[in-house]
Every structure is written in C-alpha cells, then in structure tokens.
Design a protein around this motif. Structure first.
Motif, PDB file in Angstrom:
ATOM      1  N   HIS A 103       0.831  -1.200   0.000  1.00 26.77           N
ATOM      2  CA  HIS A 103       0.000   0.000   0.000  1.00 26.77           C
ATOM      3  C   HIS A 103       0.877   1.265   0.000  1.00 26.77           C
ATOM      4  O   HIS A 103       0.606   2.216  -0.745  1.00 26.77           O
ATOM      5  CB  HIS A 103      -0.937  -0.009   1.217  1.00 26.77           C
ATOM      6  CG  HIS A 103      -1.878   1.142   1.256  1.00 26.77           C
ATOM      7  ND1 HIS A 103      -2.892   1.298   0.339  1.00 26.77           N
ATOM      8  CD2 HIS A 103      -1.944   2.214   2.097  1.00 26.77           C
ATOM      9  CE1 HIS A 103      -3.547   2.411   0.613  1.00 26.77           C
ATOM     10  NE2 HIS A 103      -2.988   2.987   1.681  1.00 26.77           N
ATOM     11  N   VAL A 104       1.920   1.266   0.826  1.00 29.95           N
ATOM     12  CA  VAL A 104       2.831   2.415   0.888  1.00 29.95           C
ATOM     13  C   VAL A 104       3.515   2.604  -0.464  1.00 29.95           C
ATOM     14  O   VAL A 104       3.629   3.725  -0.967  1.00 29.95           O
ATOM     15  CB  VAL A 104       3.868   2.237   2.025  1.00 29.95           C
ATOM     16  CG1 VAL A 104       5.006   3.235   1.904  1.00 29.95           C
ATOM     17  CG2 VAL A 104       3.193   2.365   3.385  1.00 29.95           C
ATOM     18  N   GLU A 105       3.976   1.503  -1.065  1.00 26.69           N
ATOM     19  CA  GLU A 105       4.622   1.583  -2.383  1.00 26.69           C
ATOM     20  C   GLU A 105       3.646   2.110  -3.438  1.00 26.69           C
ATOM     21  O   GLU A 105       4.015   2.920  -4.288  1.00 26.69           O
ATOM     22  CB  GLU A 105       5.170   0.217  -2.809  1.00 26.69           C
ATOM     23  CG  GLU A 105       6.444  -0.189  -2.101  1.00 26.69           C
ATOM     24  CD  GLU A 105       7.568   0.814  -2.317  1.00 26.69           C
ATOM     25  OE1 GLU A 105       7.782   1.236  -3.477  1.00 26.69           O
ATOM     26  OE2 GLU A 105       8.217   1.193  -1.329  1.00 26.69           O
ATOM     27  N   HIS A 106       2.401   1.651  -3.356  1.00 27.94           N
ATOM     28  CA  HIS A 106       1.382   2.133  -4.290  1.00 27.94           C
ATOM     29  C   HIS A 106       1.170   3.634  -4.112  1.00 27.94           C
ATOM     30  O   HIS A 106       1.119   4.386  -5.095  1.00 27.94           O
ATOM     31  CB  HIS A 106       0.067   1.365  -4.082  1.00 27.94           C
ATOM     32  CG  HIS A 106      -1.056   1.878  -4.915  1.00 27.94           C
ATOM     33  ND1 HIS A 106      -1.107   1.692  -6.278  1.00 27.94           N
ATOM     34  CD2 HIS A 106      -2.159   2.610  -4.577  1.00 27.94           C
ATOM     35  CE1 HIS A 106      -2.194   2.272  -6.751  1.00 27.94           C
ATOM     36  NE2 HIS A 106      -2.849   2.841  -5.740  1.00 27.94           N
ATOM     37  N   GLY A 121       4.094   5.553  -5.441  1.00 33.61           N
ATOM     38  CA  GLY A 121       4.025   5.601  -6.903  1.00 33.61           C
ATOM     39  C   GLY A 121       3.013   6.622  -7.378  1.00 33.61           C
ATOM     40  O   GLY A 121       3.254   7.349  -8.347  1.00 33.61           O
ATOM     41  N   GLU A 122       1.855   6.675  -6.698  1.00 34.47           N
ATOM     42  CA  GLU A 122       0.836   7.656  -7.061  1.00 34.47           C
ATOM     43  C   GLU A 122       1.342   9.076  -6.848  1.00 34.47           C
ATOM     44  O   GLU A 122       1.109   9.961  -7.669  1.00 34.47           O
ATOM     45  CB  GLU A 122      -0.447   7.428  -6.237  1.00 34.47           C
ATOM     46  CG  GLU A 122      -1.274   6.255  -6.697  1.00 34.47           C
ATOM     47  CD  GLU A 122      -1.833   6.470  -8.093  1.00 34.47           C
ATOM     48  OE1 GLU A 122      -2.424   7.530  -8.349  1.00 34.47           O
ATOM     49  OE2 GLU A 122      -1.638   5.575  -8.934  1.00 34.47           O
ATOM     50  N   MET A 123       2.045   9.309  -5.738  1.00 41.61           N
ATOM     51  CA  MET A 123       2.591  10.635  -5.464  1.00 41.61           C
ATOM     52  C   MET A 123       3.629  11.020  -6.517  1.00 41.61           C
ATOM     53  O   MET A 123       3.646  12.160  -6.991  1.00 41.61           O
ATOM     54  CB  MET A 123       3.197  10.688  -4.059  1.00 41.61           C
ATOM     55  CG  MET A 123       2.155  10.684  -2.957  1.00 41.61           C
ATOM     56  SD  MET A 123       2.870  10.765  -1.315  1.00 41.61           S
ATOM     57  CE  MET A 123       3.629  12.372  -1.339  1.00 41.61           C
ATOM     58  N   GLU A 182       3.144  14.779 -13.170  1.00 41.08           N
ATOM     59  CA  GLU A 182       2.100  15.502 -13.891  1.00 41.08           C
ATOM     60  C   GLU A 182       2.144  16.998 -13.578  1.00 41.08           C
ATOM     61  O   GLU A 182       2.001  17.828 -14.477  1.00 41.08           O
ATOM     62  CB  GLU A 182       0.722  14.943 -13.533  1.00 41.08           C
ATOM     63  CG  GLU A 182       0.420  13.611 -14.178  1.00 41.08           C
ATOM     64  CD  GLU A 182      -0.949  13.075 -13.784  1.00 41.08           C
ATOM     65  OE1 GLU A 182      -1.703  13.793 -13.096  1.00 41.08           O
ATOM     66  OE2 GLU A 182      -1.251  11.931 -14.158  1.00 41.08           O
ATOM     67  N   MET A 183       2.372  17.344 -12.307  1.00 42.75           N
ATOM     68  CA  MET A 183       2.458  18.753 -11.925  1.00 42.75           C
ATOM     69  C   MET A 183       3.674  19.411 -12.578  1.00 42.75           C
ATOM     70  O   MET A 183       3.595  20.553 -13.049  1.00 42.75           O
ATOM     71  CB  MET A 183       2.511  18.894 -10.411  1.00 42.75           C
ATOM     72  CG  MET A 183       1.183  18.572  -9.739  1.00 42.75           C
ATOM     73  SD  MET A 183       1.253  18.599  -7.936  1.00 42.75           S
ATOM     74  CE  MET A 183       1.736  20.266  -7.612  1.00 42.75           C
ATOM     75  N   ALA A 184       4.795  18.698 -12.622  1.00 44.08           N
ATOM     76  CA  ALA A 184       5.992  19.238 -13.263  1.00 44.08           C
ATOM     77  C   ALA A 184       5.735  19.461 -14.750  1.00 44.08           C
ATOM     78  O   ALA A 184       6.155  20.480 -15.318  1.00 44.08           O
ATOM     79  CB  ALA A 184       7.180  18.299 -13.059  1.00 44.08           C
TER      80      ALA A 184
END
Length: 196
Positions: A47-50, A53-55, A61-63
């Motif tokens: 879950h943390v890895e997921h 990855g999402e972050m 995307e923001m960059a």
C-alpha cells in the motif's frame, strides 16, 4: 530381531516427532500470528509503495503542467517581442541581415554579394554599420583581409563624418544661442537709450 529393531526405531521416531509437537503446543498459534502480522506488514508495504508511486506520478504531472505553463509564457513573450520588433525598422533590418548570414543556406561568397548590394542601397548609418559588421565576419571567414580592412576604414570614415557633422551642428547652436543672447543684450541697451 530385525523386526523389533525396526519397530523400536519407528517408535522412537514417532516419539521424537510427537514430543516436538507436544513440547511446543502454543507454537502453531504463535506461528499463525507471526504469519498474519507478516502478511499485514507486506500488505502495508504494498500500500505504501502504491501510494508512493501515485505521489510520484502526480508530481510528474504537476511538473509537466508547470513546464507547459512556462512554455506558454515564453511563447507569449516571443509574440510580444515579435510585435515590437516588426514595427521597429532598425530591428527588422537587423533581422534581415541576420537571416542572410545565419539562416539562409548559401555560400559565404554569395552572402557577401547580397550584403554588398544592401550596403549600396541603404542610407541609415546604423543599418550600414550592421551590414559592414556582418561583412567583416564574412571577409575574415573567407580569408579576404584586404577587403575587410577597406571595409573597416570606410566604416570609420563614414561614422567620423557623422560625428563631425553633429559636433558642427552643436557648435552652430551654441553660436546661435550666444548671438541671440548678445542681440538680447543690445536690444536691452537700445531700449535703455530710448528711455533717456
């Protein structure tokens, strides 16, 4: 006898296995709790890895959006600069000279020919200086030092003539102002004489 040894060996083996099992009656429960805790930790790690990855995806995307905004800003600045440049005659002339020397895929000797033709047809000193500067570089590139030297001498002479003309104009203005001041003083003196 062989049969009894075999039975004793089997019995001893069963007792050992049974003893191990019987000696640790709580072990399967602890082992089950460890396994559940380990599975829970693995699930949390996944879950943390997921989430990580999402972050990272969101940061990317923001960059990309920031880069897109910067690109749009640069485009707007370029358009504004082009607008100012196209209505400035000197800038347009410089752009044309730069296009001949940098943008067009023609031989340096052809560039020299085009710029010499421009030099003969132009009257603005700033544009003539820009053409001569471009010609100087081309003469050096094509190893024509005599033509380059002649061009630079002409450039100095023409600029000196303009400077001298401007200095003469300034001197004339100063002389005219002195004469006007002198005439004003004489007029004041004449008016003083009329009063008497």
């Amino acid at each position: 006898m062989k049969r009894s040894i075999l039975l004793v060996t089997m019995a001893a083996s069963l007792v050992m296995v049974g003893g191990l099992t019987l000696s640790a009656p709580g072990q399967p429960r602890e082992h089950h709790a460890d396994r559940e805790r380990h599975e829970h930790e693995e699930e949390m790690d996944r879950h943390v890895e997921h989430m990580r990855g999402e972050m990272e995806r969101m940061e990317l995307e923001m960059a990309m959006q920031r880069l897109h905004l910067q690109e749009m800003q640069l485009h707007l600045e370029l358009l504004e600069h082009m607008k100012q440049t196209t209505f400035d005659p000197e800038s347009c002339a410089l752009l044309a000279i730069g296009a001949v020397t940098d943008d067009l895929d023609i031989e340096p000797h052809r560039q020299i020919e085009v710029l010499r033709n421009m030099l003969e047809r132009t009257r603005s000193l700033g544009v003539r200086n820009a053409i001569r500067t471009a010609l100087k570089d081309l003469y050096l590139e094509t190893e024509q030092p005599d033509e380059c030297l002649e061009l630079l001498v002409d450039m100095v002479v023409e600029n000196d003539e303009l400077i001298a003309d401007e200095e003469n104009e300034e001197d004339k203005w100063e002389d005219d102002e002195d004469e006007d001041a002198w005439d004003d003083d004489e007029d004041d003196d004449d008016e003083g004489d009329d009063d008497e």
